[in-house]
Write a protein that holds these residues in place. Structure first.
Motif, short mmCIF file in Angstrom:
data_model
loop_
_atom_site.label_atom_id
_atom_site.label_comp_id
_atom_site.label_asym_id
_atom_site.label_seq_id
_atom_site.Cartn_x
_atom_site.Cartn_y
_atom_site.Cartn_z
N LYS A 1 0.68 -1.09 -0.11
CA LYS A 1 -0.08 -0.09 -0.12
C LYS A 1 0.82 1.20 0.05
CE LYS A 1 -3.00 2.37 3.25
NZ LYS A 1 -3.70 2.53 4.40
N ALA A 2 2.00 1.16 0.99
CA ALA A 2 2.68 2.48 0.88
C ALA A 2 3.42 2.60 -0.20
CB ALA A 2 3.87 2.17 1.97
N VAL A 3 3.98 1.47 -1.13
CA VAL A 3 4.71 1.66 -2.37
C VAL A 3 3.71 2.08 -3.41
CG1 VAL A 3 5.50 0.27 -4.18
CG2 VAL A 3 6.37 -0.17 -1.87
N LEU A 4 2.54 1.57 -3.56
CA LEU A 4 1.38 2.20 -4.46
C LEU A 4 1.10 3.82 -4.09
CD1 LEU A 4 -1.17 -0.78 -4.70
CD2 LEU A 4 0.63 0.07 -6.53
N ILE A 5 1.23 3.93 -2.88
CA ILE A 5 0.95 5.46 -2.49
C ILE A 5 2.21 6.38 -3.00
CG2 ILE A 5 1.10 7.22 -0.53
CD1 ILE A 5 -0.83 4.92 0.88
N GLU A 6 3.67 5.69 -2.71
CA GLU A 6 4.62 6.58 -3.39
C GLU A 6 4.65 6.73 -5.07
OE1 GLU A 6 7.31 8.06 -1.78
OE2 GLU A 6 6.27 7.87 -0.12
N LEU A 7 4.24 5.75 -5.53
CA LEU A 7 4.07 5.50 -7.16
C LEU A 7 2.83 6.59 -7.39
CD1 LEU A 7 4.69 3.82 -9.79
CD2 LEU A 7 2.11 2.97 -9.38
N PHE A 8 1.62 6.85 -6.85
CA PHE A 8 0.80 7.56 -7.34
C PHE A 8 1.27 9.03 -7.08
CE2 PHE A 8 -2.65 10.41 -5.59
CZ PHE A 8 -3.65 10.41 -6.90
N GLY A 9 1.92 9.29 -5.56
CA GLY A 9 2.41 10.44 -5.35
C GLY A 9 3.46 11.15 -6.18
N PHE A 10 4.19 10.40 -6.77
CA PHE A 10 5.40 10.75 -7.63
C PHE A 10 4.64 11.10 -8.99
CE2 PHE A 10 9.52 10.92 -9.33
CZ PHE A 10 10.21 11.67 -8.39
N THR A 11 3.97 10.11 -9.36
CA THR A 11 3.27 10.31 -10.65
C THR A 11 2.44 11.84 -10.77
OG1 THR A 11 2.76 8.18 -11.06
CG2 THR A 11 1.40 9.69 -12.27
N PHE A 12 1.59 12.13 -9.67
CA PHE A 12 1.11 13.33 -9.59
C PHE A 12 2.29 14.51 -9.45
CE2 PHE A 12 -0.91 16.65 -7.24
CZ PHE A 12 -2.05 16.90 -7.83
N LEU A 13 3.16 14.26 -8.57
CA LEU A 13 4.17 15.26 -8.21
C LEU A 13 4.98 15.62 -9.95
CD1 LEU A 13 6.09 17.28 -6.68
CD2 LEU A 13 7.69 15.09 -6.59
N THR A 14 4.93 14.70 -10.76
CA THR A 14 5.71 14.86 -11.95
C THR A 14 4.82 15.77 -12.92
OG1 THR A 14 6.76 12.72 -11.75
CG2 THR A 14 6.45 13.68 -13.96
N VAL A 15 3.51 15.08 -12.80
CA VAL A 15 2.42 15.94 -13.71
C VAL A 15 2.32 17.18 -13.44
CG1 VAL A 15 -0.05 16.01 -14.21
CG2 VAL A 15 0.94 13.93 -14.38
N ALA A 16 2.17 17.68 -12.04
CA ALA A 16 2.17 18.85 -11.25
C ALA A 16 3.37 19.77 -11.80
CB ALA A 16 1.63 18.89 -9.85
N SER A 17 4.65 19.37 -11.62
CA SER A 17 5.74 19.93 -11.75
C SER A 17 5.80 20.18 -13.27
CB SER A 17 6.90 19.13 -11.52
OG SER A 17 7.03 18.74 -9.97
N ILE A 18 5.71 19.54 -14.23
CA ILE A 18 5.61 20.04 -15.49
C ILE A 18 4.66 20.89 -15.98
CG2 ILE A 18 5.35 18.94 -17.94
CD1 ILE A 18 6.42 16.19 -16.97
N GLY A 19 3.45 20.79 -15.38
CA GLY A 19 2.33 21.75 -15.47
C GLY A 19 2.79 23.13 -14.87
N ALA A 20 3.58 23.09 -13.92
CA ALA A 20 3.84 24.31 -13.09
C ALA A 20 4.80 24.96 -14.07
CB ALA A 20 4.58 24.09 -11.87
N VAL A 21 5.75 24.28 -14.78
CA VAL A 21 6.70 24.73 -15.64
C VAL A 21 6.27 25.29 -16.95
CG1 VAL A 21 8.79 24.15 -16.93
CG2 VAL A 21 8.60 23.41 -14.71
N ILE A 22 5.10 24.48 -17.28
CA ILE A 22 4.63 25.05 -18.62
C ILE A 22 3.81 26.17 -18.50
CG2 ILE A 22 2.69 24.34 -20.32
CD1 ILE A 22 3.82 21.56 -20.32
N SER A 23 3.19 26.37 -17.47
CA SER A 23 2.21 27.48 -17.02
C SER A 23 3.11 28.71 -16.68
CB SER A 23 1.37 27.26 -15.86
OG SER A 23 2.00 27.09 -14.56
#
Length: 173
Positions: free
Chosen positions: A65-87
């Motif tokens: 469960k913790a590994v899946l949370i880290e996977l989801f969290g890092f996926t969201f972090l990557t999407v949000a980071s790229i979105g922040a740079v683009i915006s």
């Protein structure tokens, strides 16, 4: 002043403040589940080397469960980071394109501050809220995270970053 305790079933009970509490505020503490308690009891019977390696955790659902949370969290972090740079820089960053936010680095920094803060506070009770392979590596080296958990977290971070980048690539086309 007392603290609130959630046992995962939705029940809440008040616990007296321990001597380690420094602030006079209501805190939410998540106590370990029965599965985590039995795993900790079994780990105490192992030697220090095997506790450090942490292969005994692989059989328990809370680790996955913790590994899946880290996977989801890092996926969201990557999407949000790229979105922040683009915006902040615009759709096509380059030497000829003027930035959308002036200075653009400030927009990226402030957005990362809030993104990381929210993600770490959200995921810390379940997985530790590492969300960074270097943090995971440092906690493995200092003995705060078993090696098996650290390797799984780092693999989850890598896979999460690839998934997040692919989401942004698909959304751009």
């Amino acid at each position: 002043m007392s603290t609130l305790h959630h046992d995962g079933s939705g029940a809440t009970e008040r616990l007296p403040n321990g001597p380690q509490q420094r602030f006079h505020a209501q805190l939410v503490r998540y106590l370990p589940s029965a599965e985590e308690k039995s795993a900790a009891k079994e780990a105490k019977e192992l030697g220090p080397f095997w506790r450090w390696v942490g292969t005994d955790e692989l059989q328990y659902a809370y680790l996955w469960k913790a590994v899946l949370i880290e996977l989801f969290g890092f996926t969201f972090l990557t999407v949000a980071s790229i979105g922040a740079v683009i915006s902040s820089f615009g759709r096509a960053p380059g030497p000829d394109a003027p930035p959308v936010i002036e200075p653009p680095a400030l927009g990226v920094a402030v957005s990362h501050f809030f993104i990381l803060g929210i993600l770490i506070l959200s995921f810390a009770p379940a997985s530790g809220g590492h969300l960074n392979p270097m943090i995971t590596f440092a906690t493995v080296l200092t003995g705060h995270t078993p090696i098996a958990r650290g390797v799984l977290y780092i693999v989850a971070h890598i896979v999460g970053s690839v998934i997040g980048a692919q989401i942004m690539k698909v959304s751009d086309s």
